[in-house]
Design a protein around this motif. Sequence first.
Motif, mmCIF file in Angstrom:
data_model
loop_
_atom_site.group_PDB
_atom_site.id
_atom_site.type_symbol
_atom_site.label_atom_id
_atom_site.label_comp_id
_atom_site.label_asym_id
_atom_site.label_seq_id
_atom_site.Cartn_x
_atom_site.Cartn_y
_atom_site.Cartn_z
ATOM 1 N N ASP A 292 -4.612 11.765 4.251
ATOM 2 C CA ASP A 292 -5.912 11.211 3.899
ATOM 3 C C ASP A 292 -5.836 10.178 2.774
ATOM 4 O O ASP A 292 -6.539 9.166 2.799
ATOM 5 C CB ASP A 292 -6.869 12.324 3.486
ATOM 6 C CG ASP A 292 -7.197 13.263 4.637
ATOM 7 O OD1 ASP A 292 -6.271 13.591 5.402
ATOM 8 O OD2 ASP A 292 -8.360 13.667 4.765
ATOM 9 N N GLY A 293 -4.997 10.453 1.766
ATOM 10 C CA GLY A 293 -4.925 9.540 0.623
ATOM 11 C C GLY A 293 -4.513 8.142 1.028
ATOM 12 O O GLY A 293 -5.122 7.155 0.603
ATOM 13 N N LEU A 294 -3.487 8.027 1.860
ATOM 14 C CA LEU A 294 -3.013 6.711 2.303
ATOM 15 C C LEU A 294 -4.042 6.037 3.199
ATOM 16 O O LEU A 294 -4.257 4.820 3.115
ATOM 17 C CB LEU A 294 -1.678 6.851 3.032
ATOM 18 C CG LEU A 294 -1.036 5.558 3.554
ATOM 19 C CD1 LEU A 294 -0.851 4.549 2.427
ATOM 20 C CD2 LEU A 294 0.294 5.855 4.240
ATOM 21 N N SER B 266 4.684 4.589 6.279
ATOM 22 C CA SER B 266 4.370 3.283 6.862
ATOM 23 C C SER B 266 2.966 3.334 7.442
ATOM 24 O O SER B 266 2.461 4.408 7.779
ATOM 25 C CB SER B 266 5.374 2.916 7.964
ATOM 26 O OG SER B 266 6.695 2.932 7.489
ATOM 27 N N LEU B 267 2.356 2.163 7.572
ATOM 28 C CA LEU B 267 1.040 2.051 8.203
ATOM 29 C C LEU B 267 1.189 1.367 9.552
ATOM 30 O O LEU B 267 2.042 0.489 9.727
ATOM 31 C CB LEU B 267 0.082 1.247 7.315
ATOM 32 C CG LEU B 267 -0.437 1.959 6.067
ATOM 33 C CD1 LEU B 267 -0.960 0.955 5.058
ATOM 34 C CD2 LEU B 267 -1.514 2.971 6.418
ATOM 35 N N TYR B 268 0.361 1.780 10.490
ATOM 36 C CA TYR B 268 0.389 1.186 11.828
ATOM 37 C C TYR B 268 -1.051 0.903 12.246
ATOM 38 O O TYR B 268 -1.840 1.820 12.446
ATOM 39 C CB TYR B 268 1.053 2.138 12.832
ATOM 40 C CG TYR B 268 1.282 1.530 14.195
ATOM 41 C CD1 TYR B 268 2.344 0.666 14.431
ATOM 42 C CD2 TYR B 268 0.421 1.818 15.258
ATOM 43 C CE1 TYR B 268 2.557 0.110 15.679
ATOM 44 C CE2 TYR B 268 0.626 1.267 16.508
ATOM 45 C CZ TYR B 268 1.700 0.412 16.718
ATOM 46 O OH TYR B 268 1.910 -0.155 17.947
ATOM 47 N N LEU C 299 0.789 -1.228 0.000
ATOM 48 C CA LEU C 299 0.000 0.000 0.000
ATOM 49 C C LEU C 299 0.825 1.283 0.000
ATOM 50 O O LEU C 299 0.348 2.308 -0.495
ATOM 51 C CB LEU C 299 -0.934 0.004 1.215
ATOM 52 C CG LEU C 299 -1.941 -1.152 1.288
ATOM 53 C CD1 LEU C 299 -2.715 -1.102 2.600
ATOM 54 C CD2 LEU C 299 -2.900 -1.101 0.106
ATOM 55 N N CYS C 300 2.019 1.249 0.575
ATOM 56 C CA CYS C 300 2.814 2.482 0.687
ATOM 57 C C CYS C 300 3.658 2.673 -0.570
ATOM 58 O O CYS C 300 4.869 2.411 -0.585
ATOM 59 C CB CYS C 300 3.684 2.445 1.943
ATOM 60 S SG CYS C 300 2.718 2.375 3.461
ATOM 61 N N TYR D 118 4.415 7.470 10.102
ATOM 62 C CA TYR D 118 3.439 6.394 10.288
ATOM 63 C C TYR D 118 2.019 6.952 10.171
ATOM 64 O O TYR D 118 1.672 7.910 10.865
ATOM 65 C CB TYR D 118 3.595 5.752 11.669
ATOM 66 C CG TYR D 118 4.667 4.702 11.756
ATOM 67 C CD1 TYR D 118 4.390 3.376 11.461
ATOM 68 C CD2 TYR D 118 5.959 5.038 12.143
ATOM 69 C CE1 TYR D 118 5.374 2.398 11.551
ATOM 70 C CE2 TYR D 118 6.953 4.079 12.229
ATOM 71 C CZ TYR D 118 6.654 2.763 11.931
ATOM 72 O OH TYR D 118 7.632 1.802 12.011
ATOM 73 N N THR D 119 1.214 6.364 9.305
ATOM 74 C CA THR D 119 -0.220 6.651 9.291
ATOM 75 C C THR D 119 -0.900 5.616 10.170
ATOM 76 O O THR D 119 -0.879 4.420 9.879
ATOM 77 C CB THR D 119 -0.787 6.613 7.862
ATOM 78 O OG1 THR D 119 -0.257 7.730 7.130
ATOM 79 C CG2 THR D 119 -2.306 6.711 7.870
#
Length: 597
Positions: free
Chosen positions: A481-483, A304-306, A295-296, A451-452
């Motif tokens: 917001d997009g991520l 990064s996503l958390y 996704l990133c 981190y999002t």
Amino acid sequence: MNEKVRRLETDIVTAVEAENRIRNLMWTVSGDYKLDTKLDVESYFKSRFISLYDAVKQGGFAKYFDQNAMAMYLVKKIYYGAEEKPLTDLAQLCVDAAVWKKISKERPGIPELRRRAFEDLLEFSYEKLCGSLPGRLRAAMMQEYLYGRKTRGKQMDIPLSWIRSLEEAEEVMELIRTVDRMYNTMIDLGFERKHGDLEHVLAADTEDLKEFNWKDFLEETAVEYSLEEYLKQITQRLLTSSVEEREEEKEKKSGGRRVVVLDQEALDKMYSYMELNYGRSYLTPREQKQQNYRLCRGAHADCSLYFTEGILRNPVLSNAQYVNAKRHAEKNRLLFRNSYYMLKRNIELLTGELKRSLVRRQEPEWFSSDYGTIVPARLWKVGRLPEPGKLFVRTNKRDQSEFVVDILMDASGSQRDRQGQVALQAYIISEALSNNGIPHRIMGFCTFWDYTVMQRFREYDDPRSENQRVLDFVTSANNRDGLAIRAAGDGLLRRPEENKILIVLSDGRPNDVIVNRPGSRNPRPYQGEYAVRDTAYEVRKLRGEGVYVLGVFAGKEKDLAAEKKIFGKDFAYIREIANFSRVTGRYLRRLLDWEGV
């Protein structure tokens, strides 16, 4: 026009009263009614405790120490190449430690004022503090004062012991030596080797300082670019606590490009910071790595996503962030209790709207055809008319496919004033969906460093009792917001239901900082038109994959244009939460009715 004039006059009177209160407190503490310094009146309206405590520090520092000597030291240190912000941040800590106990002996209310100021600083500016080593030291000092929490590790413990030792300081040179020692050991290890020790810095020629061009260090509003003007400004920055205001000033000067530079230790401990601030992740490290890989990408390649259920659900320990989140959750629950009947009415209305739309979808449609079930009443046409027309009817069963809904809430700091309202909006939708047996998930999103954070409040098939967990909703940091929409859509697309709906509660202001780290590609600032276009692209992409995306605007009217660019015609503007079910119900009804899906 008269109303505008009256409002302006009221604002002016309020500002004047605030300035008088701050100045009188500073004069009372210092005992010097000729003391003149620039006051931060704007911060008073965000937190009067921070503003008043700053006035106390200004008065106390002027009373017990030579503030001109401290300001001159800072100027000389900067002249030799020291970085202004970390240097003044460290000096702030030393000044605070040196004056607060002395003032408290004369004024017993000071410790309580200091406590309230520290609570507000941690609430409003914690994320910004964590972006630098002096900021983390300041946060640790405040947490120690508020909660008795002792840090672990020499990087914080040793500087904190130096700061505490200043509580008994009598001379300004004690403060100067400590500030210099902290800067040389924490910020620039090679400063003494390159520029000389403290004695060399203090011996700087005043004439050279006057000839130095201070333009780059002065505020744009400075009347003249002189040493005297910079001394005034450095004194003001030395005694002003509002991290948020100073960061906004820097953002304006940098053209909106907000960059957080992290040292190697912060990078090494970044994941542990995320756990401390937002709770443990419900994904394994392998699963998170896979999500980031998929996704990133593109505009979010360095992100990064958390995924977490929040610090209240899975805390690492009971720290300041846990206490702060608990306090905000209680505020949300208080608003919930005070709004019970309004919520009940909204839930009933929205439940009814959804139920009627679902019933209409199950009703069969009858239409004329060349085959099917014969209609006896039309048989007279046979042999009497050259074209008897269609003598049969057929039944068309309407779409019986199921629905699934995702509710995604903007949990950034810009939503702080509307935090409780956003939580109640999500709760109304959740209850109405539960009443109609529609599976749904609720998530909040914000961005801390790179981190999002995707915080899950409710999973698709959770029981109705989980709906109230959305009242744990707490806002902080920034928003990419997009991520976040991409991540929410990814989970939604994996559901087996044919019809998928994503409801985004946001303020129409995508805005994120840039984190400079080794190997970073340093992407464009995620804000303004660039961020709006990226968010709109993610919305269009999801719609192209069959997801119905509805934006519920929960922001300021000036940001409506951006919201329209992101969501097009499929967005609802909620001015008052009492009208929430009517406005949102109209959009959902259009999606659920035969013509909409």
